[in-house]
Motif scaffolding. Structure first.
Motif, PDB file in Angstrom:
ATOM      1  N   SER A 114       0.812  -1.217   0.000  1.00  0.00           N
ATOM      2  CA  SER A 114       0.000   0.000   0.000  1.00  0.00           C
ATOM      3  C   SER A 114       0.846   1.267   0.000  1.00  0.00           C
ATOM      4  O   SER A 114       0.365   2.333  -0.413  1.00  0.00           O
ATOM      5  CB  SER A 114      -0.945   0.014   1.203  1.00  0.00           C
ATOM      6  OG  SER A 114      -0.217  -0.044   2.418  1.00  0.00           O
ATOM      7  N   ASN A 118       1.337   3.553  -3.132  1.00  0.00           N
ATOM      8  CA  ASN A 118       0.270   4.445  -3.579  1.00  0.00           C
ATOM      9  C   ASN A 118       0.856   5.720  -4.192  1.00  0.00           C
ATOM     10  O   ASN A 118       1.619   6.442  -3.555  1.00  0.00           O
ATOM     11  CB  ASN A 118      -0.634   4.811  -2.394  1.00  0.00           C
ATOM     12  CG  ASN A 118      -1.872   5.567  -2.830  1.00  0.00           C
ATOM     13  OD1 ASN A 118      -2.478   5.235  -3.852  1.00  0.00           O
ATOM     14  ND2 ASN A 118      -2.244   6.585  -2.087  1.00  0.00           N
ATOM     15  N   TYR A 150      -2.581   0.089  -6.129  1.00  0.00           N
ATOM     16  CA  TYR A 150      -1.921   1.209  -5.470  1.00  0.00           C
ATOM     17  C   TYR A 150      -1.025   2.022  -6.406  1.00  0.00           C
ATOM     18  O   TYR A 150      -0.801   3.205  -6.184  1.00  0.00           O
ATOM     19  CB  TYR A 150      -1.062   0.698  -4.306  1.00  0.00           C
ATOM     20  CG  TYR A 150      -1.811  -0.140  -3.311  1.00  0.00           C
ATOM     21  CD1 TYR A 150      -2.794   0.412  -2.507  1.00  0.00           C
ATOM     22  CD2 TYR A 150      -1.533  -1.508  -3.174  1.00  0.00           C
ATOM     23  CE1 TYR A 150      -3.496  -0.361  -1.585  1.00  0.00           C
ATOM     24  CE2 TYR A 150      -2.218  -2.283  -2.258  1.00  0.00           C
ATOM     25  CZ  TYR A 150      -3.197  -1.719  -1.463  1.00  0.00           C
ATOM     26  OH  TYR A 150      -3.877  -2.486  -0.561  1.00  0.00           O
TER      27      TYR A 150
END
Length: 279
Positions: free
Chosen positions: A148, A151, A177
């Protein structure tokens, strides 16, 4: 009928005939690849041609002096030494590997080649001889510790690789992401961009990443971790018609595992015994 219409009609016929011939040729090539056993041809010429990406450390790569070395190089030679056959290694565009195999430019794909259902539709595989997994490599200063954290970041991938296929097939693991991705012909070029900050993450085979980072002066500046992609099996790829070649390779791999030759090759390149006997 006007001359322009005649010319148009003739051109249409020519294009139609050319397309028909081309499609027929492709069909014949595919049929031949799926039905022809080439073992007798290989024995007669006393040479088998292996296609590889010669920058894939430590499976098959060139040293500074141009010498081709690596785990798969040693293993391929050990396999065909049992049959008194020479191995000719040919550098190919990795994204075109199955086409090169089907067209007969090469006899085998042997270079950290991962088994997959998609590939199994066009090629036959040997037994598994090594395990691998896809991992994410970043520079520690990027602060990326999980998927994540990518991102809004840029990811590097190798064109035609199993990592690229996994990335596309399972978007929830990483792709959701990522801001954008860049495809590279070789991981060497991808690492250059990672080191320069032009990409922030690199999805790569663990065998490549571990070897590359271990041999860097600044190894401590990298972070690497798995993000949930399934473990992979490395195997030799060949045409579906090559049943004898497949059997010969499988038998040799089993014998090399039993006499610990695979163990020695693995320890030489990985420092540990990662060999697998899948028979």
């Amino acid at each position: 009928m006007k001359k322009s219409m005649v010319r148009f009609t003739l051109l249409s016929v020519i294009i139609l005939l050319a397309t028909t011939v081309m499609l027929s040729g492709c069909t014949n090539v595919k049929k031949r690849a799926n039905t022809t056993d080439t073992w007798s041809t290989i024995k007669k010429r006393n040479k088998v041609i292996v296609g590889l990406d010669d920058s894939f450390v430590p499976m098959g790569f060139r040293e500074k002096n141009g010498k081709l070395v690596g785990y798969d190089i040693d293993l391929a030679r050990a396999v065909f030494k049992k049959y008194g056959i020479n191995v000719d290694f040919q550098t190919i565009d990795w994204s075109m590997k199955e086409t090169e195999l089907r067209n007969g430019t090469i006899d085998l794909i042997w270079n950290g080649y991962t088994k997959s259902p998609a590939r199994a539709r066009t090629v036959a595989f040997s037994n598994t001889y090594l395990k691998n997994e896809q991992i994410l490599v970043t520079k520690k200063n990027e602060g990326i510790k999980q998927a994540s954290n990518m991102n809004g970041k840029i990811l590097g991938l190798q064109s035609g690789s199993s990592g690229y296929q996994s990335y596309m097939d399972t978007p929830k693991l990483l792709r959701q992401y990522v801001k954008s991705s860049v495809q590279y012909d070789t991981f060497n070029n991808a690492f250059l961009d990672l080191n320069a900050g032009r990409i922030q993450g690199l999805l790569i085979d663990s065998v490549y990443a571990n070897y590359y980072i271990k041999h860097q002066v600044d190894a401590s500046t990298y972070r690497k971790f798995p993000i949930g992609f399934p473990k992979e099996d490395f195997a030799v790829g060949m045409r579906k018609g090559d049943k004898t070649l497949q059997r010969k390779i499988n038998n040799a791999l089993h014998e090399l595992y039993q006499d610990q030759t695979m163990k020695k090759i693995s320890e030489k390149w990985f420092g540990v015994d990662n060999s697998v006997d899948d028979k």
